[in-house]
Design a protein around this motif. Structure first.
Motif, PDB file in Angstrom:
ATOM      1  N   UNK A   1       0.893  -1.139  -0.116  1.00 36.67           N
ATOM      2  CA  UNK A   1      -0.114  -0.189  -0.059  1.00 36.67           C
ATOM      3  C   UNK A   1       0.808   1.268  -0.012  1.00 36.67           C
ATOM      4  N   UNK A   2       1.901   1.354   0.615  1.00 35.86           N
ATOM      5  CA  UNK A   2       2.878   2.358   0.719  1.00 35.86           C
ATOM      6  C   UNK A   2       3.826   2.501  -0.418  1.00 35.86           C
ATOM      7  N   UNK A   3       4.179   1.496  -1.367  1.00 36.02           N
ATOM      8  CA  UNK A   3       5.326   1.497  -2.316  1.00 36.02           C
ATOM      9  C   UNK A   3       4.652   0.982  -3.580  1.00 36.02           C
ATOM     10  N   UNK A   4       4.238  -0.212  -3.587  1.00 37.09           N
ATOM     11  CA  UNK A   4       3.641  -0.816  -4.817  1.00 37.09           C
ATOM     12  C   UNK A   4       2.477  -0.181  -5.222  1.00 37.09           C
ATOM     13  N   UNK A   5       1.456   0.021  -4.371  1.00 39.16           N
ATOM     14  CA  UNK A   5       0.142   0.480  -5.225  1.00 39.16           C
ATOM     15  C   UNK A   5       0.295   1.943  -5.610  1.00 39.16           C
ATOM     16  N   UNK A   6       1.064   2.851  -4.889  1.00 37.64           N
ATOM     17  CA  UNK A   6       1.297   4.237  -5.640  1.00 37.64           C
ATOM     18  C   UNK A   6       1.956   4.012  -6.859  1.00 37.64           C
ATOM     19  N   UNK A   7       3.026   3.240  -7.055  1.00 38.03           N
ATOM     20  CA  UNK A   7       3.748   3.316  -8.260  1.00 38.03           C
ATOM     21  C   UNK A   7       2.996   2.810  -9.396  1.00 38.03           C
TER      22      UNK A   7
END
Length: 261
Positions: free
Chosen positions: A176-182
């Motif tokens: 949620x903090x790294x993969x999803x925003x990218x």
């Protein structure tokens, strides 16, 4: 590039833009035409927009189309994103088969899916309505989300996730903090594509919608058979403007997201 070649390409580009956008501009202009026939300009009026918003049949079809498109977009985005992550990250038996199967909805004629669903609903004795349209739309559009998200994952730097885990983040927080925003811009792009396709889909809606559950494409088709109504021009103009506004807003959102990273 030589000046002559550049000039030819510029003229060709201009002609192509005219080919694509002049019919749309004509439609929008004639939505303000005072003539009922819509073939000759007789004056400027907002009458057709007033009649459009007082037409219960069109409003009901619009409500059905938006409901189906929104639900389809949410389900397709969820399934498509998870499927893309699974296909990209994991090896499992039948992976190549599943990868191949996701291409079929893109190339198969929509009328085939519509007839197949109608046969399935008849075999299961399902009463047709608004909700029976959604499975067909989801089956048709999920592949588009998979392809768009997969294209983003191919260029995804997995070392960023590894760095987050080294800093103490668990799998949930890393996603949620790294993969999803990218990958969110790709999810958003796929969702917009799904929404547009679902809103415009005719064959599946025509075969699988029950009585009183008409969608906009089906209603417009039935209206056009009796002649082009100025109300259709007004409706089309509103839809074009809403889609343009949505695309611009999504583009700005994706741009600000990229700048923040």
């Amino acid at each position: 590039m030589r000046p002559k070649t550049k000039k030819i390409l510029s003229i060709y580009t201009f002609i192509m833009f005219l080919f694509f956008y002049v019919p749309i501009l004509v439609l929008m202009v004639y939505s303000f035409n005072d003539s009922k026939t819509g073939t000759t300009w007789t004056g400027f009026t907002f009458e057709w927009y007033a009649q459009l918003f007082s037409n219960g049949q069109i409003l009901s079809a619009t409500k059905n189309s938006l409901f189906i498109a929104i639900v389809t977009t949410v389900i397709s985005a969820l399934i498509g994103t998870l499927a893309a992550l699974a296909l990209h990250r994991y090896d499992f038996p039948g992976k190549k088969l599943f990868d191949f199967l996701f291409y079929i909805p893109v190339v198969i004629p929509h009328v085939v899916v519509a007839v197949a669903l109608l046969s399935l609903y008849g075999w299961m004795d399902v009463t047709l309505g608004t909700t029976t349209v959604i499975p067909g739309h989801v089956a048709l559009t999920t592949s588009y989300v998979i392809f768009v998200v997969m294209a983003r994952l191919v260029r995804f730097d997995s070392s960023i996730e590894e760095a987050a885990k080294d800093l103490g983040a668990n799998g949930w927080h890393t996603f949620w903090r790294v993969t999803f925003p990218l990958i969110f811009p790709a999810i958003l792009a796929g969702s917009l594509l799904v929404f547009t396709i679902s809103l415009d889909e005719f064959n599946i809606s025509y075969f699988t919608a029950g009585p009183g559950s008409n969608t906009l494409p089906v209603l417009v088709y039935s209206m056009v058979r009796q002649g082009i109504s100025p109300e259709i021009n007004a409706l089309s103009t509103i839809m074009i403007l809403l889609i343009v506004i949505g695309v611009i807003a999504a583009g700005k959102g994706m741009g600000s997201s990229n700048k923040s990273r």
